[in-house]
Design a protein around this motif. Structure first.
Motif, mmCIF file in Angstrom:
data_model
loop_
_atom_site.group_PDB
_atom_site.id
_atom_site.type_symbol
_atom_site.label_atom_id
_atom_site.label_comp_id
_atom_site.label_asym_id
_atom_site.label_seq_id
_atom_site.Cartn_x
_atom_site.Cartn_y
_atom_site.Cartn_z
ATOM 1 N N LEU A 1 -10.354 -9.975 4.161
ATOM 2 C CA LEU A 1 -9.440 -8.783 5.480
ATOM 3 C C LEU A 1 -9.224 -7.838 4.864
ATOM 4 O O LEU A 1 -9.146 -6.602 4.575
ATOM 5 N N VAL A 2 -8.312 -8.605 3.758
ATOM 6 C CA VAL A 2 -7.636 -7.097 2.514
ATOM 7 C C VAL A 2 -9.663 -6.443 1.987
ATOM 8 O O VAL A 2 -8.732 -5.240 1.817
ATOM 9 N N ALA A 3 -10.378 -7.070 1.534
ATOM 10 C CA ALA A 3 -11.475 -6.607 1.155
ATOM 11 C C ALA A 3 -11.506 -5.419 2.129
ATOM 12 O O ALA A 3 -12.268 -4.141 1.557
ATOM 13 N N GLN A 4 -12.051 -5.074 3.520
ATOM 14 C CA GLN A 4 -12.543 -4.676 4.558
ATOM 15 C C GLN A 4 -11.741 -3.284 4.403
ATOM 16 O O GLN A 4 -11.452 -2.929 5.109
ATOM 17 N N ILE A 5 -9.927 -3.933 4.661
ATOM 18 C CA ILE A 5 -9.135 -2.689 5.395
ATOM 19 C C ILE A 5 -9.505 -1.871 3.532
ATOM 20 O O ILE A 5 -9.142 -0.520 3.916
ATOM 21 N N ALA A 6 -9.382 -2.496 1.966
ATOM 22 C CA ALA A 6 -9.347 -1.616 1.554
ATOM 23 C C ALA A 6 -10.549 -0.697 1.436
ATOM 24 O O ALA A 6 -10.992 0.521 0.510
ATOM 25 N N LYS A 7 -11.624 -0.921 1.207
ATOM 26 C CA LYS A 7 -12.632 -0.222 1.780
ATOM 27 C C LYS A 7 -12.584 0.661 2.227
ATOM 28 O O LYS A 7 -13.645 1.874 2.320
ATOM 29 N N ARG A 8 -12.726 0.246 3.718
ATOM 30 C CA ARG A 8 -12.450 1.716 4.859
ATOM 31 C C ARG A 8 -11.509 2.205 4.341
ATOM 32 O O ARG A 8 -11.514 3.342 5.306
ATOM 33 N N THR A 9 -9.909 2.203 3.771
ATOM 34 C CA THR A 9 -9.223 2.900 3.376
ATOM 35 C C THR A 9 -9.332 4.103 2.073
ATOM 36 O O THR A 9 -8.771 4.363 2.279
ATOM 37 N N GLY A 10 -10.009 2.719 1.806
ATOM 38 C CA GLY A 10 -9.909 3.578 0.260
ATOM 39 C C GLY A 10 -8.652 3.228 -0.675
ATOM 40 O O GLY A 10 -9.147 3.558 -1.874
ATOM 41 N N LEU A 11 -8.101 2.460 -0.526
ATOM 42 C CA LEU A 11 -7.472 2.234 -1.001
ATOM 43 C C LEU A 11 -7.203 0.707 -2.452
ATOM 44 O O LEU A 11 -8.312 -0.020 -1.827
ATOM 45 N N ASP A 12 -5.862 0.851 -3.381
ATOM 46 C CA ASP A 12 -6.385 -0.409 -3.844
ATOM 47 C C ASP A 12 -6.351 -1.471 -3.500
ATOM 48 O O ASP A 12 -5.262 -2.139 -2.373
ATOM 49 N N ARG A 13 -6.793 -2.495 -3.502
ATOM 50 C CA ARG A 13 -7.147 -4.079 -2.582
ATOM 51 C C ARG A 13 -5.145 -4.726 -3.446
ATOM 52 O O ARG A 13 -4.738 -5.236 -2.161
ATOM 53 N N ASP A 14 -5.055 -4.281 -4.077
ATOM 54 C CA ASP A 14 -3.383 -4.754 -4.527
ATOM 55 C C ASP A 14 -2.631 -3.868 -3.968
ATOM 56 O O ASP A 14 -1.462 -5.181 -3.236
ATOM 57 N N GLU A 15 -2.791 -2.510 -3.493
ATOM 58 C CA GLU A 15 -1.886 -2.714 -2.402
ATOM 59 C C GLU A 15 -2.065 -2.896 -0.749
ATOM 60 O O GLU A 15 -1.091 -3.097 -0.173
ATOM 61 N N VAL A 16 -2.939 -3.407 -0.332
ATOM 62 C CA VAL A 16 -3.223 -3.976 0.745
ATOM 63 C C VAL A 16 -2.825 -5.205 1.119
ATOM 64 O O VAL A 16 -2.144 -5.427 2.143
ATOM 65 N N LEU A 17 -3.247 -6.143 -0.534
ATOM 66 C CA LEU A 17 -2.692 -7.178 -0.231
ATOM 67 C C LEU A 17 -1.261 -7.450 0.441
ATOM 68 O O LEU A 17 -0.520 -8.117 1.102
ATOM 69 N N ARG A 18 -0.695 -6.316 -0.547
ATOM 70 C CA ARG A 18 1.212 -6.553 -0.243
ATOM 71 C C ARG A 18 0.986 -6.284 1.100
ATOM 72 O O ARG A 18 2.424 -6.247 1.324
ATOM 73 N N THR A 19 0.368 -5.054 1.695
ATOM 74 C CA THR A 19 1.090 -4.772 2.878
ATOM 75 C C THR A 19 0.705 -5.606 3.731
ATOM 76 O O THR A 19 1.098 -5.999 5.044
ATOM 77 N N VAL A 20 -0.012 -6.567 3.743
ATOM 78 C CA VAL A 20 -0.725 -7.131 4.624
ATOM 79 C C VAL A 20 0.410 -8.609 4.157
ATOM 80 O O VAL A 20 0.574 -9.341 5.304
ATOM 81 N N GLU A 21 0.236 -9.018 3.714
ATOM 82 C CA GLU A 21 1.900 -9.732 3.131
ATOM 83 C C GLU A 21 3.166 -9.479 3.162
ATOM 84 O O GLU A 21 3.431 -10.499 4.578
ATOM 85 N N THR A 22 2.977 -8.432 3.365
ATOM 86 C CA THR A 22 4.938 -7.741 4.328
ATOM 87 C C THR A 22 4.580 -7.964 5.711
ATOM 88 O O THR A 22 5.361 -8.449 6.543
ATOM 89 N N PHE A 23 3.528 -7.781 5.774
ATOM 90 C CA PHE A 23 3.637 -7.461 7.304
ATOM 91 C C PHE A 23 3.374 -8.828 8.340
ATOM 92 O O PHE A 23 4.104 -9.157 8.885
ATOM 93 N N MET A 24 2.965 -10.324 8.124
ATOM 94 C CA MET A 24 2.726 -11.242 7.628
ATOM 95 C C MET A 24 4.163 -12.117 7.794
ATOM 96 O O MET A 24 4.648 -12.904 8.738
#
Length: 96
Positions: free
Chosen positions: A6-29
């Motif tokens: 999921l993190v890889a797909q979001i990072a790929k689609r948004t162009g954001l850094d994977r670490d940023e996306v991971l932090r965002t997904v974990e915060t959402f959860m």
């Protein structure tokens, strides 16, 4: 799909850094878990709802001891997809 996928797909689609996306997904959860632990439902228009459902008390059987046990009423988290989401998957909305 795993969280890493999921993190890889979001990072790929948004162009954001994977670490940023991971932090965002974990915060959402974490926010979802914290809010539901406090008894709050979460509604995401066009996606679905994270709701708390109450399970009634019931009698079950312990097969190894051949006795009846009482399972007290308790709350369980549940996800109810939105009508749009259900239709995307080819399902129909269930009405109660």
């Amino acid at each position: 799909m795993t969280k890493a996928d999921l993190v890889a797909q979001i990072a790929k689609r948004t162009g954001l850094d994977r670490d940023e996306v991971l932090r965002t997904v974990e915060t959402f959860m974490d926010v979802v878990k914290d809010e539901m632990a406090q008894g709050n439902n979460i509604y995401l228009r066009g996606f679905g709802s994270f709701v708390i459902r109450e399970r009634a008390q019931k009698i079950a059987r312990n097969i190894s001891k051949k006795e009846a046990i009482i399972i007290p009423k308790h709350n369980v988290p549940s996800f109810k997809p939105s009508k749009v989401f259900s239709e995307m998957l080819g399902g129909t909305e269930i009405k109660k």
